[in-house]
Design a protein around this motif. Sequence first.
Motif, PDB file in Angstrom:
ATOM      1  N   VAL A  21       0.831  -1.196   0.000  1.00 31.01           N
ATOM      2  CA  VAL A  21       0.000   0.000   0.000  1.00 31.01           C
ATOM      3  C   VAL A  21       0.870   1.251   0.000  1.00 31.01           C
ATOM      4  O   VAL A  21       1.846   1.342   0.745  1.00 31.01           O
ATOM      5  N   ASP A  22       0.500   2.212  -0.834  1.00 27.35           N
ATOM      6  CA  ASP A  22       1.202   3.498  -0.891  1.00 27.35           C
ATOM      7  C   ASP A  22       0.624   4.403   0.192  1.00 27.35           C
ATOM      8  O   ASP A  22      -0.536   4.792   0.145  1.00 27.35           O
ATOM      9  N   VAL A  23       1.422   4.717   1.198  1.00 20.81           N
ATOM     10  CA  VAL A  23       0.959   5.554   2.305  1.00 20.81           C
ATOM     11  C   VAL A  23       1.516   6.975   2.227  1.00 20.81           C
ATOM     12  O   VAL A  23       1.342   7.753   3.157  1.00 20.81           O
ATOM     13  N   SER A  24       2.153   7.327   1.106  1.00 14.75           N
ATOM     14  CA  SER A  24       2.840   8.619   1.019  1.00 14.75           C
ATOM     15  C   SER A  24       1.903   9.808   1.164  1.00 14.75           C
ATOM     16  O   SER A  24       2.330  10.866   1.639  1.00 14.75           O
ATOM     17  N   ASP A  25       0.633   9.685   0.806  1.00 12.48           N
ATOM     18  CA  ASP A  25      -0.297  10.807   0.920  1.00 12.48           C
ATOM     19  C   ASP A  25      -1.086  10.812   2.229  1.00 12.48           C
ATOM     20  O   ASP A  25      -1.881  11.723   2.456  1.00 12.48           O
ATOM     21  N   LYS A  26      -0.881   9.804   3.064  1.00 15.22           N
ATOM     22  CA  LYS A  26      -1.600   9.758   4.334  1.00 15.22           C
ATOM     23  C   LYS A  26      -0.974  10.758   5.310  1.00 15.22           C
ATOM     24  O   LYS A  26       0.206  11.045   5.248  1.00 15.22           O
ATOM     25  N   THR A  27      -1.795  11.273   6.215  1.00 12.92           N
ATOM     26  CA  THR A  27      -1.281  12.206   7.212  1.00 12.92           C
ATOM     27  C   THR A  27      -0.674  11.444   8.375  1.00 12.92           C
ATOM     28  O   THR A  27      -1.107  10.338   8.715  1.00 12.92           O
ATOM     29  N   ILE A  28       0.307  12.041   8.973  1.00  9.91           N
ATOM     30  CA  ILE A  28       0.953  11.451  10.146  1.00  9.91           C
ATOM     31  C   ILE A  28       0.015  11.612  11.338  1.00  9.91           C
ATOM     32  O   ILE A  28      -0.536  12.693  11.568  1.00  9.91           O
ATOM     33  N   SER A  29      -0.161  10.538  12.080  1.00 12.35           N
ATOM     34  CA  SER A  29      -0.949  10.607  13.307  1.00 12.35           C
ATOM     35  C   SER A  29      -0.324   9.660  14.327  1.00 12.35           C
ATOM     36  O   SER A  29       0.458   8.785  13.982  1.00 12.35           O
ATOM     37  N   LYS A  30      -0.686   9.856  15.579  1.00 12.93           N
ATOM     38  CA  LYS A  30      -0.237   8.949  16.617  1.00 12.93           C
ATOM     39  C   LYS A  30      -0.952   7.627  16.423  1.00 12.93           C
ATOM     40  O   LYS A  30      -2.164   7.588  16.250  1.00 12.93           O
ATOM     41  N   ARG A  31      -0.186   6.542  16.447  1.00 17.26           N
ATOM     42  CA  ARG A  31      -0.724   5.200  16.252  1.00 17.26           C
ATOM     43  C   ARG A  31      -0.301   4.329  17.426  1.00 17.26           C
ATOM     44  O   ARG A  31       0.819   4.443  17.916  1.00 17.26           O
ATOM     45  N   LEU A  32      -1.193   3.463  17.846  1.00 15.61           N
ATOM     46  CA  LEU A  32      -0.913   2.551  18.954  1.00 15.61           C
ATOM     47  C   LEU A  32      -1.660   1.250  18.697  1.00 15.61           C
ATOM     48  O   LEU A  32      -2.774   1.278  18.179  1.00 15.61           O
ATOM     49  N   ALA A  33      -1.044   0.148  19.035  1.00 21.22           N
ATOM     50  CA  ALA A  33      -1.731  -1.149  18.987  1.00 21.22           C
ATOM     51  C   ALA A  33      -1.273  -1.989  20.163  1.00 21.22           C
ATOM     52  O   ALA A  33      -0.115  -1.935  20.574  1.00 21.22           O
ATOM     53  N   VAL A  34      -2.204  -2.761  20.694  1.00 25.44           N
ATOM     54  CA  VAL A  34      -1.924  -3.708  21.769  1.00 25.44           C
ATOM     55  C   VAL A  34      -2.401  -5.075  21.288  1.00 25.44           C
ATOM     56  O   VAL A  34      -3.524  -5.214  20.795  1.00 25.44           O
ATOM     57  N   ALA A  35      -1.528  -6.070  21.423  1.00 27.19           N
ATOM     58  CA  ALA A  35      -1.874  -7.447  21.048  1.00 27.19           C
ATOM     59  C   ALA A  35      -1.551  -8.363  22.219  1.00 27.19           C
ATOM     60  O   ALA A  35      -0.797  -7.999  23.121  1.00 27.19           O
ATOM     61  N   GLN A  36      -2.125  -9.550  22.173  1.00 32.23           N
ATOM     62  CA  GLN A  36      -1.843 -10.530  23.214  1.00 32.23           C
ATOM     63  C   GLN A  36      -1.744 -11.921  22.614  1.00 32.23           C
ATOM     64  O   GLN A  36      -2.205 -12.164  21.499  1.00 32.23           O
ATOM     65  N   GLY A  37      -1.139 -12.805  23.377  1.00 35.62           N
ATOM     66  CA  GLY A  37      -1.072 -14.227  23.057  1.00 35.62           C
ATOM     67  C   GLY A  37      -0.914 -14.978  24.368  1.00 35.62           C
ATOM     68  O   GLY A  37      -0.707 -14.375  25.426  1.00 35.62           O
TER      69      GLY A  37
END
Length: 162
Positions: A21-37
Motif C-alpha cells: 500500500v502506498d501511504v505517502s499521501d496519508k497524514t501522520i498521526s499517533k498510532r498505537l496497537a496492543v496485542a496478546q497471546g
Amino acid sequence: MTNPNSDVLTHVDEHGQANMVDVSDKTISKRLAVAQGRINMSKTAFEMVVNNQHAKGDVLSVARIAGIQAAKKCGDLIPLCHPLMLTKIQVDFYPEANENSIRVEALCKLAGKTGVEMEALTAVSVATLTLFDMCKAVDPLMTISDIQVLEKQGGKSGDWTR
C-alpha cells in the motif's frame, strides 16, 4: 471481529496481485496497537519460569527482548509491511497460575502514516515462541494460542477495542 470501516483487501491490486500500500499521501498521526497471546505449559515448566529457576536463565527477560526485536523487524518478516520507526515497544507477561499459562501482551506506538498492529502481533508471536524454545526441554507439549489484537488507536479508520 471484522473491521466495520473496510470491505476491501488493501494488499491486493485490481488484478489480484500482491501490492504494498502506498501511504505517502496519508497524514501522520499517533498510532498505537496492543496485542496478546498465551502459552500454556505444564505446572513444572510454569513454576520454573515464574520462579526464575530455569536452567537457561531468566526466560521472561529473554522473551521480552525477543519480542521487542521482532517488532522492530516486522517489515523484514512480513512481506508487505512497511518498515516503521517505532517510538515505543513494551512486552509484558502475566502468569496465570490456575491455567499454568503466561499471557503475553505487547504495545507498539509511533507517529506515522500506517498502523502498528502487525508489529504488536509479531512481538507477541516471537515472545511466545521464545518461551516455547526455552522451555521445550521441560515441556515439549506446550501450546500457543489466542494471538489477537486487543486495541488499535489512530489513523483514518479510528480507534477500537476488542
